[in-house]
Scaffold this active site. Structure first.
Site, PDB file in Angstrom:
ATOM      1  CB  ALA A  83      -0.912   0.005   1.215  1.00 35.73           C
ATOM      2  CG  ASP A  84       0.307   4.135  -3.160  1.00 42.89           C
ATOM      3  OD1 ASP A  84      -0.839   4.167  -2.644  1.00 42.89           O
ATOM      4  OD2 ASP A  84       0.492   4.214  -4.383  1.00 42.89           O
ATOM      5  CB  SER A  85       0.417   8.037   0.780  1.00 41.59           C
ATOM      6  OG  SER A  85       0.617   8.549  -0.527  1.00 41.59           O
ATOM      7  CG  ASP A 113      -2.749   1.616  -2.642  1.00 36.53           C
ATOM      8  OD1 ASP A 113      -3.646   1.779  -3.493  1.00 36.53           O
ATOM      9  OD2 ASP A 113      -1.605   1.204  -2.919  1.00 36.53           O
ATOM     10  CB  THR A 114      -2.786   4.412   3.503  1.00 37.90           C
ATOM     11  OG1 THR A 114      -1.659   3.552   3.276  1.00 37.90           O
ATOM     12  CG2 THR A 114      -3.095   4.448   4.985  1.00 37.90           C
TER      13      THR A 114
END
Length: 143
Positions: free
Chosen positions: A96-98, A100-101
């Site tokens: 997860a990248d930012s 995705d978060t």
């Protein structure tokens, strides 16, 4: 300096050594007593009591909540249903990248009917963190 090695041994020595005062190394196993000496003369001694150590781990979130969060994380990250996502899973390790978060948090808000503040959302690193925060917010909303 005191060095603790294992649960049953303590070593004591002075550091840095002084030219006229060296502290003799004293080691005890079983943690019954310790003596410190200076050139063979006893200068300090004391006894120790062994105590049992208990470790307890508690999670605020219900298992049901953790499982729902795992499902949402799998869905948002397009992970296979059989992928290993647990309470200890870190979002970054799952890929997860930012963005995705943020999408995970939005999915959690929709699923649980809560609103997560930005500063709280930034503190979420694992599935367990998310589940704990959800339980906390649900309890807060009930009060």
């Amino acid at each position: 300096m005191a060095a603790i090695s294992g649960a049953s041994s303590i070593s004591l020595r002075s550091t840095p050594p002084r030219s006229h005062q060296n502290l003799a190394l004293s080691r005890t196993n079983g943690l019954r007593s310790i003596s410190l000496s200076d050139y063979g003369r006893s200068s300090l001694s004391f006894g120790l009591q062994q105590r049992s150590i208990r470790l307890s781990v508690s999670c605020a979130a219900k298992q049901e909540t953790v499982e729902k969060v795992c499902t949402i994380v799998r869905k948002q990250l397009a992970l296979p249903d059989d992928s290993a996502v647990t309470g200890e899973s870190k979002f970054a390790v799952l890929g997860a990248d930012s963005l995705d978060t943020v999408e995970i948090v939005m999915g959690l808000e929709e699923e649980f009917g809560i609103s997560v503040e930005e500063d709280s959302a930034q503190s979420i690193a694992t599935v367990q963190d998310a589940a704990d925060l959800i339980e906390k917010l649900i309890e807060k909303n009930k009060a």
